[in-house]
Design a protein around this motif. Sequence first.
Motif, PDB file in Angstrom:
ATOM      1  N   GLU A 143       0.862  -3.692  -1.007  1.00 53.05           N
ATOM      2  CA  GLU A 143       0.145  -4.413   0.052  1.00 53.05           C
ATOM      3  C   GLU A 143      -1.153  -3.680   0.361  1.00 53.05           C
ATOM      4  OE1 GLU A 143       2.864  -4.747   3.311  1.00 53.05           O
ATOM      5  OE2 GLU A 143       4.159  -6.143   2.227  1.00 53.05           O
ATOM      6  N   PHE A 144      -2.118  -4.414   0.884  1.00 47.38           N
ATOM      7  CA  PHE A 144      -3.450  -3.840   1.121  1.00 47.38           C
ATOM      8  C   PHE A 144      -3.974  -4.363   2.452  1.00 47.38           C
ATOM      9  CE2 PHE A 144      -7.984  -3.444   0.853  1.00 47.38           C
ATOM     10  CZ  PHE A 144      -8.241  -2.394  -0.010  1.00 47.38           C
ATOM     11  N   ALA A 145      -4.456  -3.470   3.284  1.00 49.34           N
ATOM     12  CA  ALA A 145      -5.106  -3.914   4.525  1.00 49.34           C
ATOM     13  C   ALA A 145      -6.513  -3.318   4.563  1.00 49.34           C
ATOM     14  CB  ALA A 145      -4.309  -3.469   5.740  1.00 49.34           C
ATOM     15  N   GLU A 146      -7.498  -4.172   4.709  1.00 43.23           N
ATOM     16  CA  GLU A 146      -8.884  -3.727   4.744  1.00 43.23           C
ATOM     17  C   GLU A 146      -9.268  -3.401   6.194  1.00 43.23           C
ATOM     18  OE1 GLU A 146     -11.785  -6.746   3.909  1.00 43.23           O
ATOM     19  OE2 GLU A 146     -12.952  -5.373   2.681  1.00 43.23           O
ATOM     20  N   PHE A 156      -0.357   0.274  -0.125  1.00 41.24           N
ATOM     21  CA  PHE A 156       0.768   1.039  -0.682  1.00 41.24           C
ATOM     22  C   PHE A 156       1.075   0.596  -2.098  1.00 41.24           C
ATOM     23  CE2 PHE A 156       3.925  -2.151   1.006  1.00 41.24           C
ATOM     24  CZ  PHE A 156       4.744  -2.257  -0.122  1.00 41.24           C
ATOM     25  N   LEU A 157       1.558   1.560  -2.871  1.00 43.20           N
ATOM     26  CA  LEU A 157       1.917   1.347  -4.270  1.00 43.20           C
ATOM     27  C   LEU A 157       3.417   1.533  -4.400  1.00 43.20           C
ATOM     28  CD1 LEU A 157      -0.372   4.170  -5.712  1.00 43.20           C
ATOM     29  CD2 LEU A 157      -1.064   1.800  -5.352  1.00 43.20           C
ATOM     30  N   ARG A 158       4.001   0.852  -5.332  1.00 44.52           N
ATOM     31  CA  ARG A 158       5.403   1.136  -5.679  1.00 44.52           C
ATOM     32  C   ARG A 158       5.393   1.912  -6.988  1.00 44.52           C
ATOM     33  NH1 ARG A 158       9.036  -1.042  -2.658  1.00 44.52           N
ATOM     34  NH2 ARG A 158       8.623  -2.942  -1.508  1.00 44.52           N
ATOM     35  N   GLN A 159       5.979   3.098  -6.958  1.00 44.47           N
ATOM     36  CA  GLN A 159       6.006   3.901  -8.181  1.00 44.47           C
ATOM     37  C   GLN A 159       7.442   4.207  -8.571  1.00 44.47           C
ATOM     38  OE1 GLN A 159       3.340   7.219  -7.254  1.00 44.47           O
ATOM     39  NE2 GLN A 159       1.742   6.098  -8.324  1.00 44.47           N
ATOM     40  N   PRO A 160       7.705   4.353  -9.866  1.00 45.95           N
ATOM     41  CA  PRO A 160       9.073   4.668 -10.301  1.00 45.95           C
ATOM     42  C   PRO A 160       9.491   6.046  -9.797  1.00 45.95           C
ATOM     43  CG  PRO A 160       7.526   4.829 -12.120  1.00 45.95           C
ATOM     44  CD  PRO A 160       6.761   4.254 -10.973  1.00 45.95           C
ATOM     45  N   ILE A 161      10.807   6.272  -9.730  1.00 46.47           N
ATOM     46  CA  ILE A 161      11.256   7.546  -9.162  1.00 46.47           C
ATOM     47  C   ILE A 161      11.652   8.579 -10.208  1.00 46.47           C
ATOM     48  CG2 ILE A 161      11.900   6.677  -6.889  1.00 46.47           C
ATOM     49  CD1 ILE A 161      14.727   6.335  -7.793  1.00 46.47           C
ATOM     50  N   LYS A 495       4.139   4.687  -2.017  1.00 42.19           N
ATOM     51  CA  LYS A 495       3.119   5.698  -1.732  1.00 42.19           C
ATOM     52  C   LYS A 495       2.031   4.979  -0.951  1.00 42.19           C
ATOM     53  CE  LYS A 495       2.092   8.756  -4.935  1.00 42.19           C
ATOM     54  NZ  LYS A 495       1.625   9.163  -6.278  1.00 42.19           N
ATOM     55  N   THR A 496       1.717   5.476   0.223  1.00 44.68           N
ATOM     56  CA  THR A 496       0.703   4.810   1.042  1.00 44.68           C
ATOM     57  C   THR A 496      -0.606   5.569   0.915  1.00 44.68           C
ATOM     58  OG1 THR A 496       2.493   4.389   2.569  1.00 44.68           O
ATOM     59  CG2 THR A 496       0.302   3.834   3.327  1.00 44.68           C
ATOM     60  N   VAL A 497      -1.661   4.879   0.601  1.00 42.49           N
ATOM     61  CA  VAL A 497      -2.969   5.514   0.419  1.00 42.49           C
ATOM     62  C   VAL A 497      -3.919   5.019   1.516  1.00 42.49           C
ATOM     63  CG1 VAL A 497      -4.907   5.841  -1.168  1.00 42.49           C
ATOM     64  CG2 VAL A 497      -2.587   5.519  -2.077  1.00 42.49           C
ATOM     65  N   THR A 498      -4.533   5.959   2.201  1.00 42.89           N
ATOM     66  CA  THR A 498      -5.545   5.599   3.203  1.00 42.89           C
ATOM     67  C   THR A 498      -6.881   6.069   2.653  1.00 42.89           C
ATOM     68  OG1 THR A 498      -3.908   5.801   4.937  1.00 42.89           O
ATOM     69  CG2 THR A 498      -6.226   5.900   5.620  1.00 42.89           C
ATOM     70  N   MET A 499      -7.836   5.169   2.502  1.00 40.80           N
ATOM     71  CA  MET A 499      -9.007   5.443   1.662  1.00 40.80           C
ATOM     72  C   MET A 499     -10.317   5.109   2.373  1.00 40.80           C
ATOM     73  SD  MET A 499      -9.692   3.494  -1.944  1.00 40.80           S
ATOM     74  CE  MET A 499      -9.962   1.920  -1.180  1.00 40.80           C
ATOM     75  N   ARG A 500     -11.264   6.034   2.219  1.00 33.96           N
ATOM     76  CA  ARG A 500     -12.616   5.766   2.727  1.00 33.96           C
ATOM     77  C   ARG A 500     -13.619   6.242   1.683  1.00 33.96           C
ATOM     78  NH1 ARG A 500     -13.833   7.862   8.467  1.00 33.96           N
ATOM     79  NH2 ARG A 500     -13.010   9.803   7.676  1.00 33.96           N
ATOM     80  N   TRP A 501     -14.706   5.570   1.527  1.00 35.62           N
ATOM     81  CA  TRP A 501     -15.810   6.018   0.674  1.00 35.62           C
ATOM     82  C   TRP A 501     -17.010   6.277   1.579  1.00 35.62           C
ATOM     83  CZ3 TRP A 501     -14.384   7.421  -3.952  1.00 35.62           C
ATOM     84  CH2 TRP A 501     -13.218   6.853  -4.490  1.00 35.62           C
ATOM     85  N   PHE A 502     -17.455   7.522   1.570  1.00 38.59           N
ATOM     86  CA  PHE A 502     -18.586   7.862   2.449  1.00 38.59           C
ATOM     87  C   PHE A 502     -19.867   7.188   1.980  1.00 38.59           C
ATOM     88  CE2 PHE A 502     -15.846  11.659   3.135  1.00 38.59           C
ATOM     89  CZ  PHE A 502     -15.603  11.432   4.475  1.00 38.59           C
TER      90      PHE A 502
END
Length: 518
Positions: A143-146, A156-161, A495-502
């Motif tokens: 899922e992605f929230a802008e 968030f990504l789903r990754q194998p364990i 895995k949840t990624v919080t991302m910013r590009w300066f």
Amino acid sequence: MSAVLNSPANTSASLLATIATNATVKLLINGRLVDSKTEVWKDVVNPATQEVLARVPFATTEEISAAIESAAVAFKTWKNVPIGARARIMLKLQELIRRDMKKLAACLTAEQGKTLPDAEGDVFRGLEVVEHACGIGTLLLGEFAENVAGGIDTYFLRQPIGVCAGITPFNFPAMIPLWMFPMAIVTGNTFVLKPSEQDPMTTMMLAELAMEAGVPAGVLNVIHGGKEVVDALCTNPTIQAVSFVGSCHVGEHVYKLASNHGKRAQCMMGAKNHAVVMPDASKDQSLNALVGAGFGAAGQRCMATSVAVLVGDANRWIPDIVSKAKSLKVNAGTVAGTDVGPVISKQAKMRIEGLIAQGVHEGAKLELDGRNPVVAGFEQGNFIAPTVFSGVKPGMKVYDEEIFGPVLIIVSVDTLDEAIAIVNANPYGNGTGIFTQSGSVARKFQNEIDVGQVGINVPVPVPVPYFSFTGSRGSKLGDLGPYGKQAIQFYTQTKTVTMRWFDDSLTNTGVNTTISLK
Ligand code: NAD
């Protein structure tokens, strides 16, 4: 054996002739079928004839380690194989299972005993999971929230364990392995499977089909054995998750051991499934469904109806239930028209007969005694004909224990509330059903019943794979089921990624020492 089993030209008859040559069952390690070096072997026995079909090895410690190690090495590359490529292997696997359906069913009947049409059903219900696995592209979406904060996005990504393990029971040697390894590997994990040592050959055929479909070496491994292998899988630090299906006492052990060793665990276990029959039920269709669900697969389904709870006037149908049960044909699963095949082993037959004797001893009324039927041509088979008890009460052993044989017990109550109370007081919570023509009765039942899988005029409510196999209370440990959407969660970590590009053209907001995102 493998080459013969894989030959498309092979017929069921020649397959069985080949199996009967006392073959040995191989291990599958790192993409190769290998002969075990063990000194411990067990016979795989045809339950209708006592013929020894093959010998299955109990893998050595070195072989177990080799299987796990090969899965660990394979994981390094398999986890990054594109989703589409993994899905295409599943597409191929479903095609190969369809191609070999008859051969798989013939092998399954030979080693497990169920009728050929039911063996095809066993394969088919597993095939449905493979078909579902083909849609992994959409199932794995994150899922992605802008703009969760200024210029910041979160996804968030789903990754194998990693390396996962599966331990399966004897009663569905095709369906249950297929509940497990397709979902595990299509999500990017690698797998070590331990089939039931009582009927491992069908599972091996499926594993070979997986290789033929393009599953790379090490992604799926199969080792055989009993407690030692299971305990090794539950304690090995490389294994990340254990999926178990089997009896309660083993499941509880597996859950505790695997959890104590830091693994995800899901254990689908024993059952005592009640079907509540209301007096307004459609009589013939309901009783046909009840009897079919009670005695199909010789009662060796975790979703078999083992208790009929007759409410009020529905008790007048006891003679009809008995007569329908009596009309079922008991014979080898290979004989056309057979309804009830043998139970898996001599020990199982003795245990079931012991419980029937105990039921008589405790005062239940033996309406139909299926002990020691004569089955012409199969006198050595482990047969028990349909058996029906009425007047059964909680506290009797036939009520309290999972019989796992062709024995239907009848409990009589006056009201729906009493029926619901009995079902909810039983320690198991795998499946249940109600037969009624009343929507409001069905709705009340669905709402108040504390059981994982509910059928409304449906006798064996095993969910299709877009849902998940559930089960509750004493029938299940762990919160996620073995297939469907829950399997995606079980076999992946988020895995949840919080991302910013300066952007240097914007104003510098200075140092932020708070937890707030700006
Ligand atoms: P089982 O528990 O005897 O065996 C299951 C697996 O555990 C096998 O692979 C076996 O080798 C292994 N095992 C056996 N004893 C062990 C021990 N002491 N320690 C570690 N591992 C051990 O079950 P079974 O007789 O093969 O299958 C029938 C049972 O499975 C029934 O109770 C049935 O209700 C249950 N079942 C449940 C479901 C479900 O989804 N809830 C589905 C099918 C079967």
